[in-house]
Scaffold this motif. Structure first.
Motif, PDB file in Angstrom:
ATOM      1  N   HIS A   1     115.777 -14.673  47.985  1.00  0.00           N
ATOM      2  CA  HIS A   1     114.942 -15.488  49.013  1.00  0.00           C
ATOM      3  C   HIS A   1     115.606 -15.279  50.136  1.00  0.00           C
ATOM      4  O   HIS A   1     116.877 -15.309  50.532  1.00  0.00           O
ATOM      5  CB  HIS A   1     115.252 -17.022  48.510  1.00  0.00           C
TER       6      HIS A   1
ATOM      7  N   SER B   1     110.150 -18.864  58.576  1.00  0.00           N
ATOM      8  CA  SER B   1     109.694 -18.323  57.482  1.00  0.00           C
ATOM      9  C   SER B   1     110.326 -18.228  55.920  1.00  0.00           C
ATOM     10  O   SER B   1     111.547 -18.570  56.286  1.00  0.00           O
ATOM     11  CB  SER B   1     109.437 -16.646  57.900  1.00  0.00           C
TER      12      SER B   1
ATOM     13  N   ARG C   1     110.697 -16.026  52.782  1.00  0.00           N
ATOM     14  CA  ARG C   1     110.403 -14.871  52.121  1.00  0.00           C
ATOM     15  C   ARG C   1     111.048 -14.789  50.604  1.00  0.00           C
ATOM     16  O   ARG C   1     112.292 -14.798  50.619  1.00  0.00           O
ATOM     17  CB  ARG C   1     110.731 -13.554  53.026  1.00  0.00           C
ATOM     18  N   ARG C   2     110.315 -14.436  49.592  1.00  0.00           N
ATOM     19  CA  ARG C   2     110.489 -14.482  48.331  1.00  0.00           C
ATOM     20  C   ARG C   2     110.301 -13.327  47.372  1.00  0.00           C
ATOM     21  O   ARG C   2     109.175 -12.439  47.735  1.00  0.00           O
ATOM     22  CB  ARG C   2     110.309 -15.908  47.474  1.00  0.00           C
TER      23      ARG C   2
ATOM     24  N   HIS D   1     109.567  -6.391  56.900  1.00  0.00           N
ATOM     25  CA  HIS D   1     108.582  -6.473  55.785  1.00  0.00           C
ATOM     26  C   HIS D   1     107.543  -5.399  55.892  1.00  0.00           C
ATOM     27  O   HIS D   1     107.106  -4.898  56.896  1.00  0.00           O
ATOM     28  CB  HIS D   1     108.008  -7.832  55.872  1.00  0.00           C
TER      29      HIS D   1
ATOM     30  N   THR E   1     108.015  -8.183  46.819  1.00  0.00           N
ATOM     31  CA  THR E   1     107.165  -9.228  46.872  1.00  0.00           C
ATOM     32  C   THR E   1     105.695  -9.323  46.755  1.00  0.00           C
ATOM     33  O   THR E   1     105.223  -8.265  47.121  1.00  0.00           O
ATOM     34  CB  THR E   1     107.250 -10.052  48.303  1.00  0.00           C
TER      35      THR E   1
ATOM     36  N   ASP F   1     104.070 -11.981  48.189  1.00  0.00           N
ATOM     37  CA  ASP F   1     103.632 -12.861  49.274  1.00  0.00           C
ATOM     38  C   ASP F   1     103.131 -12.078  50.411  1.00  0.00           C
ATOM     39  O   ASP F   1     103.208 -10.648  50.797  1.00  0.00           O
ATOM     40  CB  ASP F   1     104.847 -13.539  49.807  1.00  0.00           C
TER      41      ASP F   1
ATOM     42  N   PHE G   1     104.602 -13.554  53.745  1.00  0.00           N
ATOM     43  CA  PHE G   1     105.520 -14.508  53.424  1.00  0.00           C
ATOM     44  C   PHE G   1     105.132 -15.568  52.625  1.00  0.00           C
ATOM     45  O   PHE G   1     103.946 -15.959  52.441  1.00  0.00           O
ATOM     46  CB  PHE G   1     106.137 -15.015  54.588  1.00  0.00           C
ATOM     47  N   HIS G   2     106.181 -16.021  51.740  1.00  0.00           N
ATOM     48  CA  HIS G   2     105.701 -17.312  51.064  1.00  0.00           C
ATOM     49  C   HIS G   2     105.442 -18.626  52.101  1.00  0.00           C
ATOM     50  O   HIS G   2     104.469 -19.476  51.651  1.00  0.00           O
ATOM     51  CB  HIS G   2     107.099 -17.864  50.045  1.00  0.00           C
TER      52      HIS G   2
ATOM     53  N   SER H   1     104.996 -19.516  56.461  1.00  0.00           N
ATOM     54  CA  SER H   1     105.365 -19.145  57.744  1.00  0.00           C
ATOM     55  C   SER H   1     104.955 -20.415  58.778  1.00  0.00           C
ATOM     56  O   SER H   1     104.049 -21.202  58.738  1.00  0.00           O
ATOM     57  CB  SER H   1     104.231 -18.056  58.132  1.00  0.00           C
TER      58      SER H   1
ATOM     59  N   ASN I   1     101.616 -14.521  61.798  1.00  0.00           N
ATOM     60  CA  ASN I   1     102.065 -13.810  60.810  1.00  0.00           C
ATOM     61  C   ASN I   1     100.930 -13.232  60.028  1.00  0.00           C
ATOM     62  O   ASN I   1     101.093 -12.625  58.895  1.00  0.00           O
ATOM     63  CB  ASN I   1     103.063 -14.431  60.228  1.00  0.00           C
TER      64      ASN I   1
ATOM     65  N   HIS J   1     110.543  -6.511  50.996  1.00  0.00           N
ATOM     66  CA  HIS J   1     111.115  -7.053  51.943  1.00  0.00           C
ATOM     67  C   HIS J   1     112.363  -6.260  52.198  1.00  0.00           C
ATOM     68  O   HIS J   1     113.191  -6.131  51.045  1.00  0.00           O
ATOM     69  CB  HIS J   1     111.628  -8.407  51.840  1.00  0.00           C
TER      70      HIS J   1
END
Length: 528
Positions: A100, A253, A255-256, A336, A435, A437, A440-441, A443, A449, A460
């Protein structure tokens, strides 16, 4: 409120929502994002077989380098070998399953008192987590804190106190590590951390706009085999209680993603996640693949050993030896990118459906291995002229092969610590992960984004190296541009240019990763 917030509010207002209700909903969205690991990752975590645990004494001190994961697991993978060489046994580093990333802006007044209090507060929280999750290995949780150039520019404009490192009055960027090797090449002072740049093959998806060169103050990376441990650490750092550090930050953000899990005979996490998210092309991902594109990425031969990525380790890289403030730190690039799995696995007008074509694209033209082989020793002794000859002969070059002359030391290396390595050692260590996402998960700027709830295959990308100059040269080589002026006669997004045609970069930023001793609001102690 930002313009994006105002636009969003106007839309909700038409639906009968007050500004107060809108702000409350926005806050809940961030709170929910911080509290949720993501539905696909939570689902898969319950099914994943955890790797064999590695012994690490709780009393053993953590390494001074943040980027080093203590007692990294190694698995020996039997490979079919390449070009008729016979079976190989290839050591592979196993990184934590779950990763994460939380980026943020600082929410602290820009004065010495406030920043020094924030420094002590964050460090207290981090030390508490290390005690809670001791040992801080993949079994527990590893924490890395890195700082973007905006932090130094805005919060550390000059140093008010003298020290053994700096004179009082030293201004930004004069206190930053100097990239000696790049400075010599360019005949001007160049710092180890530079602003992010775009590259010839950078090509966001249609409608996305240009690559976003981000300006975050700080990034926190949490890695573990346990999602529960990651979520506990997230809450401690970004929660808003008295014993948490969230009041210091405005999250930009989250990110996962995940990597690995397929080396123990079971289906890998990337394969499971992609199938669960119904990603186009997911059914073609090899069931045991470490990442979406199939081939194993963390071969021990590809990863810099020990503390090679540190600023001070290799003589002549930076000015941090022997007593730099950022000694035992490093630089980090974070980006990303989306991955076109349909084209990679064979559903495009010019695809990579044949396994030999994927081997060529990932490694080098003319290389052959048994169909379905995922772990392949990279070509490590290629020169720029070798790559140019491949282009002339095959009208193609390989992703891994194109970078070998930059990512490896061409001669034996004796470090400033007195350890000698043979020619060919890697100088960078990667920590990227897949990922679903988009991108992102969470934002704080969903419009800017291009945030979407529709899952998409992506990566990522994280890499640690002594200087960003080194990263830039490596990334340019991936596009066929070399330091000696050689430019490969091939479009950097063509089918023959490695894997570039299936990658779509959306975001980039460079960071300084201080040593563990200075990870919390670096240099704040020198403000007056």
């Amino acid at each position: 409120m930002s313009n994006n917030d105002n636009d969003a509010f106007a839309e909700r207002h038409q639906q009968g929502m007050s500004r107060r209700e809108f702000l409350a909903e926005t806050g809940r969205t961030l709170s929910m994002a911080l509290a949720s690991a993501g539905v696909f990752y939570e689902l898969i975590d319950n099914l994943a077989q955890k790797p064999e645990q590695v012994a690490f004494a709780a009393t053993q001190p953590l390494p001074p380098e943040q980027y080093i994961v203590p007692s990294t697991r190694i698995v020996n993978v039997t490979s079919a070998g390449v070009s008729g060489s016979g079976p190989d046994t290839i050591p592979v580093e196993l990184h934590p399953l779950h990763n994460h990333i939380i980026t943020a802006k600082i929410k602290v007044p820009a004065n010495a008192k406030a920043l020094q209090e924030a420094q002590h507060h964050l460090e207290s929280v981090l030390q508490g987590l290390e005690q809670q999750f001791s040992p801080a290995t993949s079994n527990g949780v590893t924490i890395q804190v890195a700082w973007g150039l905006p932090y130094f520019q805005h919060y550390i404009p000059s140093l008010g106190k003298s020290s053994s490192f700096f004179k009082a009055g030293t201004r930004y960027p004069e206190y930053m590590p100097v990239d000696l090797a790049t400075s010599q090449k360019q005949k001007q002072k160049v710092y180890a951390v530079q602003e992010a740049m775009t590259f010839p093959s950078d090509h966001p998806p249609a409608g996305f706009g240009p690559v976003r060169l981000e300006q975050n103050d700080v990034v926190v990376i949490l890695r573990s085999d346990s999602l529960d441990n990651i979520m506990a650490a997230t809450n401690a750092i970004f929660g808003t209680g008295s014993n948490q550090a969230g009041s210091l930050f405005t999250v930009t953000s989250i990110r996962r993603g995940s990597t690995g899990g397929g080396f123990y005979g079971q289906q890998s996490i990337p394969s499971k996640v992609a199938l669960a998210a119904k990603i186009p092309g997911a059914e073609s991902i090899p069931p045991h693949a470490q990442v979406f594109l199939g081939f194993t990425t963390t071969l021990q031969a590809n990863m810099a050993p020990d503390n090679i990525p540190s600023l001070e380790t290799i003589p002549g890289q930076t000015d941090q030896w022997p007593n730099g403030y950022f000694k035992q730190g490093t630089t980090m690039h974070l980006s990303h990118l989306f991955e076109d799995l349909e084209t990679w696995y064979g559903r495009g007008s010019q695809d990579f459906s044949a396994f030999p074509d994927r081997v060529r694209a990932m490694f080098r033209p003319g290389l052959s291995t048994a169909s379905g082989t995922l772990t392949v020793n990279p070509p490590t002794e290629l020169s720029d002229s070798n790559i140019a000859q491949d282009v002339q002969k095959y009208q193609a070059y390989g992703h891994s092969g194109s970078m070998q002359s930059i990512v490896r030391q061409t001669t034996p290396t004796t470090t400033n610590y007195g350890k000698t390595y043979p020619a060919g050692i890697a100088v960078s260590a990667r920590g990227d992960f897949n990922t679903v996402d988009n991108p992102f998960h969470y934002s704080s700027d969903p419009t800017g984004n291009h945030f979407s709830t529709k899952p998409a295959a992506g990566m990522h990308f994280i890499i640690f190296q002594p200087t960003i100059g080194n990263f830039n040269r490596t990334r340019l080589a991936m596009d066929g541009y070399y330091p000696d002026g050689t430019v490969l006669k091939l479009s950097p997004r063509s089918h023959g240019a490695g894997i570039n045609s299936v990658l779509f970069t959306t975001h980039r930023q460079n960071y300084l990763v201080p040593p563990r001793s200075h990870r919390s609001f670096p240099l704040a102690e020198f403000l007056a």
